[in-house]
Design a protein around this motif. Structure first.
Motif, PDB file in Angstrom:
ATOM      1  N   ASP A  12      16.656  -0.919  31.298  1.00  0.00           N
ATOM      2  CA  ASP A  12      17.123   0.444  31.049  1.00  0.00           C
ATOM      3  C   ASP A  12      17.084   1.190  32.386  1.00  0.00           C
ATOM      4  O   ASP A  12      16.016   1.506  32.893  1.00  0.00           O
ATOM      5  CB  ASP A  12      16.207   1.119  30.022  1.00  0.00           C
ATOM      6  N   SER A  47      15.284  13.313  25.812  1.00  0.00           N
ATOM      7  CA  SER A  47      16.546  13.068  25.118  1.00  0.00           C
ATOM      8  C   SER A  47      16.277  12.286  23.838  1.00  0.00           C
ATOM      9  O   SER A  47      15.743  11.173  23.870  1.00  0.00           O
ATOM     10  CB  SER A  47      17.493  12.271  26.014  1.00  0.00           C
ATOM     11  N   ASP A  58      19.198  12.813  33.918  1.00  0.00           N
ATOM     12  CA  ASP A  58      18.698  11.606  34.576  1.00  0.00           C
ATOM     13  C   ASP A  58      19.574  11.229  35.762  1.00  0.00           C
ATOM     14  O   ASP A  58      20.626  11.836  35.997  1.00  0.00           O
ATOM     15  CB  ASP A  58      18.694  10.440  33.572  1.00  0.00           C
ATOM     16  N   HIS A 106      17.979   8.902  23.966  1.00  0.00           N
ATOM     17  CA  HIS A 106      17.301   7.913  24.795  1.00  0.00           C
ATOM     18  C   HIS A 106      16.052   7.384  24.100  1.00  0.00           C
ATOM     19  O   HIS A 106      15.773   6.179  24.115  1.00  0.00           O
ATOM     20  CB  HIS A 106      16.937   8.525  26.157  1.00  0.00           C
ATOM     21  N   ARG A 107      15.280   8.271  23.475  1.00  0.00           N
ATOM     22  CA  ARG A 107      14.091   7.825  22.750  1.00  0.00           C
ATOM     23  C   ARG A 107      14.463   6.875  21.610  1.00  0.00           C
ATOM     24  O   ARG A 107      13.773   5.871  21.375  1.00  0.00           O
ATOM     25  CB  ARG A 107      13.313   9.024  22.208  1.00  0.00           C
ATOM     26  N   VAL A 154      21.574  12.830  28.480  1.00  0.00           N
ATOM     27  CA  VAL A 154      20.231  12.738  29.026  1.00  0.00           C
ATOM     28  C   VAL A 154      20.262  13.366  30.420  1.00  0.00           C
ATOM     29  O   VAL A 154      21.276  13.290  31.121  1.00  0.00           O
ATOM     30  CB  VAL A 154      19.773  11.260  29.080  1.00  0.00           C
ATOM     31  N   ARG A 158      21.983   8.281  37.317  1.00  0.00           N
ATOM     32  CA  ARG A 158      22.859   7.235  36.789  1.00  0.00           C
ATOM     33  C   ARG A 158      23.030   6.163  37.857  1.00  0.00           C
ATOM     34  O   ARG A 158      23.831   6.319  38.770  1.00  0.00           O
ATOM     35  CB  ARG A 158      24.212   7.822  36.385  1.00  0.00           C
ATOM     36  N   SER A 162      13.941  12.546  31.213  1.00  0.00           N
ATOM     37  CA  SER A 162      14.727  11.494  30.576  1.00  0.00           C
ATOM     38  C   SER A 162      14.256  11.226  29.154  1.00  0.00           C
ATOM     39  O   SER A 162      15.059  10.961  28.251  1.00  0.00           O
ATOM     40  CB  SER A 162      14.644  10.214  31.406  1.00  0.00           C
ATOM     41  N   TYR A 163      12.941  11.309  28.956  1.00  0.00           N
ATOM     42  CA  TYR A 163      12.369  10.974  27.652  1.00  0.00           C
ATOM     43  C   TYR A 163      12.367  12.160  26.692  1.00  0.00           C
ATOM     44  O   TYR A 163      11.866  12.052  25.576  1.00  0.00           O
ATOM     45  CB  TYR A 163      10.967  10.407  27.853  1.00  0.00           C
ATOM     46  N   VAL A 186      25.898   9.072  28.189  1.00  0.00           N
ATOM     47  CA  VAL A 186      25.664   7.640  28.071  1.00  0.00           C
ATOM     48  C   VAL A 186      26.562   7.090  26.981  1.00  0.00           C
ATOM     49  O   VAL A 186      26.532   7.551  25.835  1.00  0.00           O
ATOM     50  CB  VAL A 186      24.182   7.348  27.744  1.00  0.00           C
ATOM     51  N   LEU A 219      17.815   4.134  33.012  1.00  0.00           N
ATOM     52  CA  LEU A 219      17.382   5.521  32.875  1.00  0.00           C
ATOM     53  C   LEU A 219      15.869   5.619  33.079  1.00  0.00           C
ATOM     54  O   LEU A 219      15.173   4.621  33.152  1.00  0.00           O
ATOM     55  CB  LEU A 219      17.768   6.050  31.494  1.00  0.00           C
TER      56      LEU A 219
END
Length: 241
Positions: free
Chosen positions: A205, A216, A164, A219-220, A162, A166, A213-214, A145, A207
């Protein structure tokens, strides 16, 4: 009393691909960490219709109502989507309009780009959409990202990875402020954006396909910053940090 509502994908907002119950719980943890009290709503249409002045944040984590679960609750012919009564949709739009007028934060996640299609107020606020036969995504996997721009949300935030999907080829329908992008086929595609309209703020978002995903940290961190920015409504002026 809850000041944050997560609209979670069930019924006509569910689909075979996204574990909305799990990702809504993951989002609820992040929203609580941001200082909100949280309610997860399993009927997005009814939750919007009953939106009141206590709500400071709406999180949309739900799928396409015209997708594979569109016939949930259909009649004997089973071939027509069955949305709620028109009065429920109208009440939801009116309540969301009123919330936007007074100032509210909206976090729209992943499949939210194709969700709440009957609610025109949400569509206008979102600033972009997943379009069938236009938008797509590469196979889920490790993704890089790219953090872009100088928005307050990403000030000092580094690029991150992440696991995830895209989303690619999302159709932008209004002015957005890019927050993050990804590269596919040598082209940068919007992945996260922010919007400020009147007294309200929105972050989309793309993602968040599943709970990986969460996991990462990047990302968090991005979501924590987004929630902090969204919490500061009514927005005083456009661009106010």
């Amino acid at each position: 009393m809850h000041d944050a509502i997560i609209l979670s994908g069930t019924g006509r907002y569910a689909d075979p691909w996204h574990p909305f119950a799990d990702t809504s719980e993951a989002l609820a943890d992040l929203v609580r960490d941001a200082g909100f009290t949280v309610r997860i709503a399993d009927d997005p249409d009814a939750a919007l219709a009953s939106l009141d002045d206590a709500a400071r944040l709406i999180v949309v984590n739900a799928g396409d109502p015209l997708g594979p679960n569109a016939n949930a609750g259909a009649g004997a012919d089973g071939d027509r989507p069955v949305p709620p009564e028109a009065s429920v949709i109208a009440a939801g739009d009116a309540a969301l309009d009123a919330a936007i007028d007074r100032g509210i934060g909206i976090l729209a996640v992943h499949a939210a780009a194709s969700s709440l299609r009957d609610h025109t107020t949400f569509g206008r606020a979102l600033g972009g959409r997943w379009l069938r036969d236009v938008s797509w995504h590469p196979p889920i996997g490790e993704a890089h990202v790219h953090v872009v721009g100088n928005h307050a949300i990403v000030e000092g935030l580094d690029d991150f990875t992440v696991f995830d999907e895209r989303y690619t080829g999302l159709r932008l329908l209004d002015v957005v402020e890019p927050i993050a992008e990804h590269t596919e086929g040598g082209v940068r595609h919007p992945l996260v954006w922010a919007r400020e309209f009147g007294r309200s703020r929105l972050v989309y978002d793309a993602l968040g396909h599943d709970t990986r995903s969460y996991e990462s940290a990047g990302h968090r961190e991005l979501l924590a910053r987004a929630l902090d920015w969204l919490s500061r409504v009514p927005a005083a002026t456009a661009g106010d940090a």
